[in-house]
Scaffold this active site. Structure first.
Site, PDB file in Angstrom:
ATOM      1  N   CYS A 125       0.813  -1.229   0.000  1.00  0.00           N
ATOM      2  CA  CYS A 125       0.000   0.000   0.000  1.00  0.00           C
ATOM      3  C   CYS A 125       0.847   1.281   0.000  1.00  0.00           C
ATOM      4  O   CYS A 125       0.329   2.351  -0.280  1.00  0.00           O
ATOM      5  CB  CYS A 125      -0.965   0.001   1.174  1.00  0.00           C
ATOM      6  SG  CYS A 125      -2.048  -1.428   1.188  1.00  0.00           S
TER       7      CYS A 125
ATOM      8  N   HIS B 209      -3.280   7.234   2.294  1.00  0.00           N
ATOM      9  CA  HIS B 209      -3.663   5.936   1.743  1.00  0.00           C
ATOM     10  C   HIS B 209      -5.074   5.635   2.245  1.00  0.00           C
ATOM     11  O   HIS B 209      -5.385   5.814   3.428  1.00  0.00           O
ATOM     12  CB  HIS B 209      -2.674   4.867   2.208  1.00  0.00           C
ATOM     13  CG  HIS B 209      -3.151   3.473   1.980  1.00  0.00           C
ATOM     14  ND1 HIS B 209      -3.664   3.058   0.774  1.00  0.00           N
ATOM     15  CD2 HIS B 209      -3.205   2.398   2.811  1.00  0.00           C
ATOM     16  CE1 HIS B 209      -4.021   1.786   0.869  1.00  0.00           C
ATOM     17  NE2 HIS B 209      -3.758   1.364   2.091  1.00  0.00           N
TER      18      HIS B 209
ATOM     19  N   ASN C 119     -10.092  -0.170  -0.161  1.00  0.00           N
ATOM     20  CA  ASN C 119      -8.627  -0.093  -0.164  1.00  0.00           C
ATOM     21  C   ASN C 119      -8.098  -0.644  -1.495  1.00  0.00           C
ATOM     22  O   ASN C 119      -8.168  -1.840  -1.735  1.00  0.00           O
ATOM     23  CB  ASN C 119      -8.091  -0.910   1.020  1.00  0.00           C
ATOM     24  CG  ASN C 119      -6.589  -0.821   1.152  1.00  0.00           C
ATOM     25  OD1 ASN C 119      -5.901  -0.348   0.257  1.00  0.00           O
ATOM     26  ND2 ASN C 119      -6.071  -1.281   2.283  1.00  0.00           N
TER      27      ASN C 119
END
Ligand code: ACO
Length: 319
Positions: free
Chosen positions: A113, A246, A276
């Site tokens: 990520c 993020h 996500n």
């Protein structure tokens, strides 16, 4: 002195939308549980024939169009992905061919990520050193391929998508600083432990996660890395115009912003719309805020992310 500056952004989300209600029919979960624990309302799912370079292609074309550059202008391609098209060649090389770009360095970055921040930091060094003029930096992921759709603790969290930027030489900053970290001692907390060997998949090819540990670690290191970026530039948190985190979980985003004293009005969130998307989430949120006119010239923009590894990092930009 040479600097690097983002001159165009782009994003792409696959057509198919999977809502929390849809997930209720697949696993023992509820729209209410997912929304209150994560802030996610829906996620986009790639077609089974699509690969990361397909999503990256659309996002790259959008970014190049916004930047006003063509194939001949791009002289570096970096793709951040944890879900590459294949073992090799890299997704960046496959994207290069799909874009019709001939002969420039192209490689993938694997930092889960945090991948986009890692890729941007790498491209920044190429551009500032004069090694390239216009870098295409992409985050592209198809997490739907590495989710166990029977595991409610992970399958509700992720989605597919891609985001891209064109990073170019500039006389004015641009990227003010980048900050990268990793701690491999946390590698088992969040992983896809499977591998290919002897013609077979060895171990599990699905996401394995200790959600509570990830949550606590994320909030801690994101605060630290944002403070590091601010301090290195002799700024205060109040000077930041836009925090672009993020997009993993709205509670991680809110907790980090609260610790930093940054009001949510200055935080770009998109996790509700696409869950996500790992390395794609920061460039997707950035693209959204650029296109809807929130981010304006001369503003201070702080990108930050954390992911498997663990890896974490930040990039401070003057827009
Ligand atoms: N639907 C309904 N119930 C669920 C679900 C679900 N989808 N998933 C888990 N539960 C249950 C659990 O089984 C547990 O039940 P029990 O109390 O009967 O045992 C209960 O909900 C609470 O589980 P917790 O794990 O304690 O829930 P928590 O409030 O910690 O939320 C979550 C879990 C959302 C995963 C949270 O820990 C989190 O967001 N962690 C960060 C993970 C993350 O963002 N990972 C992304 C990758 S890393 C990154 O991008 C930073």
């Amino acid at each position: 002195m040479m600097y690097s500056k983002i001159i165009g952004t782009g994003g792409y989300l696959p057509e198919k939308i999977l809502t929390n209600k849809d997930l209720e029919a697949m696993v023992d979960t509820s729209d209410e549980w997912i929304r209150t624990r994560t802030g996610i309302q829906q996620r986009h799912i790639a077609h089974k024939d699509q690969v990361a370079s397909d999503l990256a292609l659309y996002a790259s074309q959008n970014a190049m169009q916004a930047a006003g550059v063509t194939q001949k202008d791009i002289d570096l391609i970096i793709v951040a992905t944890t879900t590459p098209d294949m073992v090799f060649p890299s997704t960046a090389c496959i994207l290069q061919e799909k874009l019709g770009i001939d002969n420039c360095p192209a490689f993938d970055v694997q930092a889960v990520c945090s991948g986009f921040v890692y890729a941007l930091a790498t491209a920044d060094m190429f551009v500032r050193s004069g090694k390239c003029r216009n870098a295409l930096v992409v985050g592209s992921e198809i997490y739907s391929k590495i989710l166990d759709w029977n595991d409610r603790s992970t399958c509700v969290l992720f989605g597919d998508g891609a985001g891209a930027v064109v990073l170019s030489q500039s006389e004015h900053p641009g990227i003010l600083s980048t900050h990268l970290h990793a701690s491999g001692s946390y590698s088992k907390v969040l992983s896809v432990p499977g591998s290919i060997g002897g013609g077979e998949i060895q171990g599990t090819p699905f996401i394995n996660m200790d959600g509570n540990t990830v949550f606590k670690f994320a909030v801690k290191v994101l605060e630290e890395v944002v403070r590091e970026a601010i301090a290195e530039n002799n700024l205060q948190a109040a000077d930041i115009d836009w925090l672009i985190p993020h997009q993993a979980n709205i509670r991680i985003i809110k907790s980090t912003a609260k610790k930093l004293g940054i009001p949510m009005e200055k935080v770009v969130t998109a996790v509700n719309k696409h869950g996500n998307t790992s390395a794609a989430s920061i460039p997707l949120a950035l693209d959204m805020a650029v296109r809807d006119g929130r981010i304006n010239s001369d503003q201070l923009v702080l990108l930050e992310g954390v992911g498997g590894g663990f890896t974490w990092g930040a990039a401070l930009l003057r827009w």
